[in-house]
Write a protein that holds these residues in place. Sequence first.
Motif, PDB file in Angstrom:
ATOM      1  N   SER A  44       0.816  -1.222   0.000  1.00 54.87           N
ATOM      2  CA  SER A  44       0.000   0.000   0.000  1.00 54.87           C
ATOM      3  C   SER A  44       0.843   1.262   0.000  1.00 54.87           C
ATOM      4  CB  SER A  44      -0.944   0.001   1.210  1.00 54.87           C
ATOM      5  OG  SER A  44      -0.211   0.168   2.420  1.00 54.87           O
ATOM      6  N   THR A  45       2.073   1.195   0.523  1.00 57.59           N
ATOM      7  CA  THR A  45       2.914   2.400   0.565  1.00 57.59           C
ATOM      8  C   THR A  45       3.320   2.864  -0.826  1.00 57.59           C
ATOM      9  OG1 THR A  45       4.924   1.062   0.807  1.00 57.59           O
ATOM     10  CG2 THR A  45       3.821   1.773   2.824  1.00 57.59           C
TER      11      THR A  45
ATOM     12  N   ALA B 206      -1.877   4.040   6.961  1.00 57.71           N
ATOM     13  CA  ALA B 206      -2.058   3.885   8.404  1.00 57.71           C
ATOM     14  C   ALA B 206      -3.400   3.221   8.719  1.00 57.71           C
ATOM     15  CB  ALA B 206      -1.954   5.245   9.086  1.00 57.71           C
ATOM     16  N   ALA B 207      -4.451   3.582   7.966  1.00 57.80           N
ATOM     17  CA  ALA B 207      -5.761   2.961   8.193  1.00 57.80           C
ATOM     18  C   ALA B 207      -5.706   1.466   7.879  1.00 57.80           C
ATOM     19  CB  ALA B 207      -6.809   3.653   7.320  1.00 57.80           C
ATOM     20  N   ILE B 208      -4.985   1.086   6.817  1.00 56.61           N
ATOM     21  CA  ILE B 208      -4.849  -0.333   6.490  1.00 56.61           C
ATOM     22  C   ILE B 208      -4.095  -1.065   7.598  1.00 56.61           C
ATOM     23  CG2 ILE B 208      -3.729  -1.945   4.893  1.00 56.61           C
ATOM     24  CD1 ILE B 208      -4.404  -0.037   2.643  1.00 56.61           C
ATOM     25  N   VAL B 209      -3.048  -0.447   8.125  1.00 56.98           N
ATOM     26  CA  VAL B 209      -2.280  -1.070   9.205  1.00 56.98           C
ATOM     27  C   VAL B 209      -3.157  -1.303  10.428  1.00 56.98           C
ATOM     28  CG1 VAL B 209      -0.397  -0.686  10.850  1.00 56.98           C
ATOM     29  CG2 VAL B 209      -0.049  -0.202   8.419  1.00 56.98           C
ATOM     30  N   VAL B 210      -3.939  -0.300  10.805  1.00 56.69           N
ATOM     31  CA  VAL B 210      -4.817  -0.436  11.979  1.00 56.69           C
ATOM     32  C   VAL B 210      -5.857  -1.529  11.738  1.00 56.69           C
ATOM     33  CG1 VAL B 210      -6.555   0.732  13.377  1.00 56.69           C
ATOM     34  CG2 VAL B 210      -4.441   1.927  12.738  1.00 56.69           C
TER      35      VAL B 210
ATOM     36  N   GLN C 248       4.244  -4.539  10.810  1.00 52.72           N
ATOM     37  CA  GLN C 248       3.745  -3.694   9.720  1.00 52.72           C
ATOM     38  C   GLN C 248       4.400  -2.318   9.749  1.00 52.72           C
ATOM     39  OE1 GLN C 248      -0.714  -4.315   8.641  1.00 52.72           O
ATOM     40  NE2 GLN C 248      -0.555  -4.645  10.853  1.00 52.72           N
ATOM     41  N   SER C 249       4.525  -1.748  10.944  1.00 51.43           N
ATOM     42  CA  SER C 249       5.129  -0.416  11.055  1.00 51.43           C
ATOM     43  C   SER C 249       6.571  -0.439  10.564  1.00 51.43           C
ATOM     44  CB  SER C 249       5.069   0.069  12.502  1.00 51.43           C
ATOM     45  OG  SER C 249       3.731   0.155  12.952  1.00 51.43           O
ATOM     46  N   ALA C 250       7.328  -1.480  10.967  1.00 52.18           N
ATOM     47  CA  ALA C 250       8.719  -1.567  10.525  1.00 52.18           C
ATOM     48  C   ALA C 250       8.792  -1.725   9.009  1.00 52.18           C
ATOM     49  CB  ALA C 250       9.408  -2.741  11.221  1.00 52.18           C
ATOM     50  N   SER C 251       7.925  -2.539   8.442  1.00 53.05           N
ATOM     51  CA  SER C 251       7.927  -2.744   6.994  1.00 53.05           C
ATOM     52  C   SER C 251       7.570  -1.471   6.255  1.00 53.05           C
ATOM     53  CB  SER C 251       6.947  -3.868   6.639  1.00 53.05           C
ATOM     54  OG  SER C 251       6.867  -4.040   5.245  1.00 53.05           O
TER      55      SER C 251
END
Length: 377
Positions: A107-108, A117-121, A152-155
């Motif tokens: 997605s990035t 960020a919405a996808i991560v949450v 996910q945040s690290a990726s």
Amino acid sequence: MSDVRRIDPNVVAGLIMSVLCGILAVPVALEQAAGVASPLGPPWLWWAAYAAFLLALVVGGWLDEVVGPVAVRALLALMVLASSALVLLGAHFGWLPIFLVVTASVSTYHLRGPATAAIVVGNVGVAAAAALVAGGSVQVAAVTGAIYLLLQSASVLLIVALHREEASRRRLAAAHAELAAAGAALAETSRAQERLRISRELHDLVGHQLTALALELEIATHSGDDPGGHVARARALAGDLLTDVRTTVGQLRGRAPDLAATLERVAGQLPRPVVHVRVADGVAADEERTLAVVRCVQEILTNAIRHGDADIVWIDLSPVPGGGLRLSARDDGRGPAADVVPGNGLRGLAERAEAFGGSVDWGPAAPRGFVVTAVLP
């Protein structure tokens, strides 16, 4: 210079994610065949979701330039839904939330920060729900959600850093192209000024003295004091020398710059892209046109770096009937996704060509890349 394309980190990351998603299905198939575990609901439903995920990943990740941005976003939405279905239906397979990490990473490339960020949450909620469906406690679900939030945040942050490094590299390469072109133009201007200075010195000093000598010999000839003709021969020799000086001065003033060497200097100073320059026989340009061509090549290289992310650029100069030259440039970059809206660079190319009564055309190249053709009569 080599034609070998550099290894793109984005391509490597895409290959790793594609291979990883292919490997994840192998244990599911083995455990399902052995009867150890099986997805929730009909087994075909999980495999249908897996096929949809792979389709969206491959088409959206590798054919994004072909299908266009709207289709890519639709495929990304399909990836989000399919990865959630894979994790929830395969809740008893503890490694499947890796699909969520892949979805967040992809997605990035296509969405802005808030959407990613919405996808991560959302993926964190899916991972936690899968832990509950598998029979875990609330504490286990919370820990699972936290783990996949960190993964996910690290990726995502790693890929964002990669994007920023890539953008910085393109800006640096563009600045390098502008500096190389400016240096080549300055060097050519310095040589032209030196030729002009030498021609003036020849004209003012040697030419003046030869003219005075010719006048003195003319007077001596008419005085009749040289019956042997020595003065007449000296007068002819002085006239010949004066003609040679005037010819040399004219050649120095009108000598055309070495266009091929100038462009080769510009190309040789760029680390990327690789630039191939071909100047056909019969191409001639004065100082003004040489400077215009160098500036046009500078804009072409800058656009190829900033917008096309090209690895190779081909520059071709050929004569046109009736005098003048044609500049053709093609790169192997991404090319325009839609109709090209000319920016300052392309408008600058058009203005430089119009100043000489010429024209510029541009557009996508086949099978990929961008092509620019300028004619300077």
